[in-house]
Enzyme design. Structure first.
Site, PDB file in Angstrom:
ATOM      1  N   MET A  77     -14.802 -17.017  91.174  1.00 18.60           N
ATOM      2  CA  MET A  77     -15.464 -16.089  92.112  1.00 18.60           C
ATOM      3  C   MET A  77     -16.138 -15.006  91.272  1.00 18.60           C
ATOM      4  SD  MET A  77     -12.598 -15.929  95.057  1.00 18.60           S
ATOM      5  CE  MET A  77     -11.374 -16.725  94.028  1.00 18.60           C
ATOM      6  N   MET A  85     -11.700 -13.780  89.521  1.00 13.91           N
ATOM      7  CA  MET A  85     -12.597 -12.829  90.216  1.00 13.91           C
ATOM      8  C   MET A  85     -13.123 -11.805  89.219  1.00 13.91           C
ATOM      9  SD  MET A  85     -10.234 -11.997  93.510  1.00 13.91           S
ATOM     10  CE  MET A  85      -9.299 -13.293  94.328  1.00 13.91           C
ATOM     11  N   ASP A  92      -7.568 -18.552  90.925  1.00 14.56           N
ATOM     12  CA  ASP A  92      -8.679 -17.766  91.458  1.00 14.56           C
ATOM     13  C   ASP A  92      -9.136 -16.723  90.451  1.00 14.56           C
ATOM     14  OD1 ASP A  92      -8.943 -18.713  94.276  1.00 14.56           O
ATOM     15  OD2 ASP A  92      -6.828 -18.145  94.326  1.00 14.56           O
ATOM     16  N   GLY A 127      -2.006 -20.253  99.455  1.00 15.29           N
ATOM     17  CA  GLY A 127      -1.427 -19.178  98.649  1.00 15.29           C
ATOM     18  C   GLY A 127      -0.184 -18.629  99.289  1.00 15.29           C
ATOM     19  N   SER A 128      -0.372 -17.708 100.246  1.00 11.85           N
ATOM     20  CA  SER A 128       0.769 -17.047 100.888  1.00 11.85           C
ATOM     21  C   SER A 128       1.744 -18.048 101.494  1.00 11.85           C
ATOM     22  CB  SER A 128       0.300 -16.117 102.006  1.00 11.85           C
ATOM     23  OG  SER A 128      -0.925 -15.539 101.700  1.00 11.85           O
ATOM     24  N   MET A 182     -14.713 -22.370 101.895  1.00 11.20           N
ATOM     25  CA  MET A 182     -13.908 -21.162 102.102  1.00 11.20           C
ATOM     26  C   MET A 182     -13.693 -20.987 103.604  1.00 11.20           C
ATOM     27  SD  MET A 182     -13.160 -20.129  99.156  1.00 11.20           S
ATOM     28  CE  MET A 182     -12.149 -18.781  99.776  1.00 11.20           C
ATOM     29  N   HIS A 224      -4.012 -24.047  91.849  1.00 14.12           N
ATOM     30  CA  HIS A 224      -5.314 -23.426  92.120  1.00 14.12           C
ATOM     31  C   HIS A 224      -5.342 -22.027  91.516  1.00 14.12           C
ATOM     32  CE1 HIS A 224      -8.951 -22.880  94.692  1.00 14.12           C
ATOM     33  NE2 HIS A 224      -8.517 -21.630  94.849  1.00 14.12           N
ATOM     34  N   PHE A 226      -9.496 -12.230  98.631  1.00 18.68           N
ATOM     35  CA  PHE A 226      -8.141 -11.773  98.969  1.00 18.68           C
ATOM     36  C   PHE A 226      -7.346 -12.891  99.619  1.00 18.68           C
ATOM     37  CE2 PHE A 226     -11.019  -8.207  99.004  1.00 18.68           C
ATOM     38  CZ  PHE A 226     -10.334  -7.249  98.261  1.00 18.68           C
ATOM     39  N   GLY A 227      -6.048 -12.920  99.316  1.00 21.74           N
ATOM     40  CA  GLY A 227      -5.147 -13.832 100.000  1.00 21.74           C
ATOM     41  C   GLY A 227      -4.695 -13.208 101.314  1.00 21.74           C
ATOM     42  N   GLY A 228      -4.007 -14.013 102.124  1.00 24.60           N
ATOM     43  CA  GLY A 228      -3.367 -13.493 103.327  1.00 24.60           C
ATOM     44  C   GLY A 228      -4.284 -13.177 104.493  1.00 24.60           C
ATOM     45  N   HIS A 271     -11.083 -21.849  90.474  1.00 18.55           N
ATOM     46  CA  HIS A 271     -12.043 -21.366  91.477  1.00 18.55           C
ATOM     47  C   HIS A 271     -12.676 -20.089  90.940  1.00 18.55           C
ATOM     48  CE1 HIS A 271     -12.484 -19.587  95.848  1.00 18.55           C
ATOM     49  NE2 HIS A 271     -13.640 -19.754  95.252  1.00 18.55           N
ATOM     50  N   ASP A 324      -9.939 -23.646 101.527  1.00 16.38           N
ATOM     51  CA  ASP A 324      -9.233 -22.530 100.888  1.00 16.38           C
ATOM     52  C   ASP A 324      -9.257 -21.285 101.782  1.00 16.38           C
ATOM     53  OD1 ASP A 324      -8.184 -20.689  99.096  1.00 16.38           O
ATOM     54  OD2 ASP A 324      -9.827 -20.846  97.642  1.00 16.38           O
ATOM     55  N   GLY A 325      -8.061 -20.824 102.176  1.00 11.35           N
ATOM     56  CA  GLY A 325      -7.953 -19.559 102.893  1.00 11.35           C
ATOM     57  C   GLY A 325      -7.265 -19.699 104.237  1.00 11.35           C
ATOM     58  N   SER A 366      -2.070 -21.729  95.518  1.00 10.06           N
ATOM     59  CA  SER A 366      -2.905 -20.733  94.835  1.00 10.06           C
ATOM     60  C   SER A 366      -2.030 -19.673  94.187  1.00 10.06           C
ATOM     61  CB  SER A 366      -3.866 -20.084  95.836  1.00 10.06           C
ATOM     62  OG  SER A 366      -4.435 -18.933  95.240  1.00 10.06           O
TER      63      SER A 366
HETATM   64  C1  DX5 Z   1      -9.209 -16.157  98.212  1.00  8.76           C
HETATM   65  C2  DX5 Z   1      -8.735 -17.240  97.299  1.00  8.76           C
HETATM   66  C3  DX5 Z   1      -7.662 -18.086  97.838  1.00  8.76           C
HETATM   67  C4  DX5 Z   1      -6.402 -17.343  98.225  1.00  8.76           C
HETATM   68  C5  DX5 Z   1      -5.849 -18.032  99.432  1.00  8.76           C
HETATM   69  O1  DX5 Z   1     -10.345 -15.608  97.708  1.00  8.76           O
HETATM   70  O2  DX5 Z   1      -9.810 -18.093  96.976  1.00  8.76           O
HETATM   71  O3  DX5 Z   1      -7.375 -19.181  96.981  1.00  8.76           O
HETATM   72  O4  DX5 Z   1      -5.417 -17.325  97.217  1.00  8.76           O
HETATM   73  O5  DX5 Z   1      -4.785 -17.310  99.904  1.00  8.76           O
HETATM   74  P1  DX5 Z   1      -4.106 -17.605 101.308  1.00  8.76           P
HETATM   75  O6  DX5 Z   1      -3.653 -19.026 101.297  1.00  8.76           O
HETATM   76  O7  DX5 Z   1      -2.989 -16.613 101.358  1.00  8.76           O
HETATM   77  O8  DX5 Z   1      -5.157 -17.361 102.379  1.00  8.76           O
HETATM   78 ZN    ZN Z   2      -9.368 -19.960  95.827  1.00  8.68          ZN
END
Ligand code: DX5
Ligand code: ZN
Length: 214
Positions: free
Chosen positions: A66, A35, A33, A195-196, A135, A31, A141-143, A64, A173-174, A6
């Site tokens: 959002m 928003m 995101d 992502g992270s 999800m 991927h 948010f990531g992380g 994706h 995802d997440g 991501s």
């Molecule tokens: C969150 C996003 C994810 C995000 C995942 O809303 O949809 O794609 O980047 O990040 P990690 O892998 O760090 O949880």
């Molecule tokens: Zn995503």
């Protein structure tokens, strides 16, 4: 296992570099995101940035959305040359039409479910879907830490899919890392978004490979 890093966790000051690394990696998708600050309490990047990303990236794009009213963005997402367009079930009043329009635009149609949305809500549409994105954190948010209940949802979705004869891929995802990824592989996931775990690691491709081998 297929892997979709991501871009949300990338270093945005070095975006070109980050995409080069993805191009050179074993990732299966990139991927993205999107928003709007309304459907989720955050804003990421918009189409002017995504157009540059799409030009530079050689991997299939997994978008994706959002946003509220994601159907308004179908032609923009198609303009990126995306392989997959994911829309949230919670954001679509007329999900059947939205899925049809995504197909008419030549993309794979994915439907995303928030952590509290049951997989059974897809019973009457799963045959028309190419992908379901679960999800495993609240979107935006990531992380964030992985919600363990997602494992039950993957198992339920897998039996719903198999009972219906649908061939929809199961993507999660997440909070995905090597540990949660192993649990998801066991539960029946087909694609992991990370992502992270990927972008914050020293060796991006090694992290991707670790997940791929699950
Ligand atoms: C969150 C996003 C994810 C995000 C995942 O809303 O949809 O794609 O980047 O990040 P990690 O892998 O760090 O949880
Ligand atoms: Zn995503």
């Amino acid at each position: 296992m297929k892997i979709a890093p991501s871009l949300l966790a990338a270093d945005f000051l070095n975006l070109g570099n980050e995409i080069e690394k993805i191009n050179a990696s074993e990732a299966d998708f990139l991927h993205l995101d999107v928003m709007d600050g309304v459907f989720v309490p955050n804003i990421s990047f918009g189409f002017p940035v995504l157009e540059g990303v799409a030009r530079a990236c050689s991997k299939p794009l997994d978008v994706h959305m959002m946003t509220v009213e994601p159907e308004k963005w179908i032609s923009h997402v198609r303009g990126l040359g995306a392989a997959v367009m994911n829309v949230h079930q919670e954001a679509c009043l007329h999900l059947y039409s939205t899925v049809q329009h995504i197909h008419e635009a030549g993309m794979m149609a994915g439907v995303t479910l928030n952590p509290a949305t049951p997989v059974e809500t897809l019973t009457d549409i799963i045959e028309d879907l190419d992908l379901v994105l679960l999800m495993s954190v609240e979107p935006g948010f990531g992380g964030q830490p992985f919600i363990m209940h997602t494992l039950d949802k993957v198992r339920k979705l897998k039996s719903l899919r198999n009972a219906s004869g649908s061939r929809a891929l199961i993507e999660v995802d997440g909070g995905v890392n090597a540990d949660t990824g192993a649990l998801l592989a066991n539960a029946g996931a087909d694609i992991l978004v990370a992502g992270s775990y990927v972008f914050r690691s020293e060796d991006m491709n090694a992290s991707i490979l670790k997940l791929k081998e699950l």
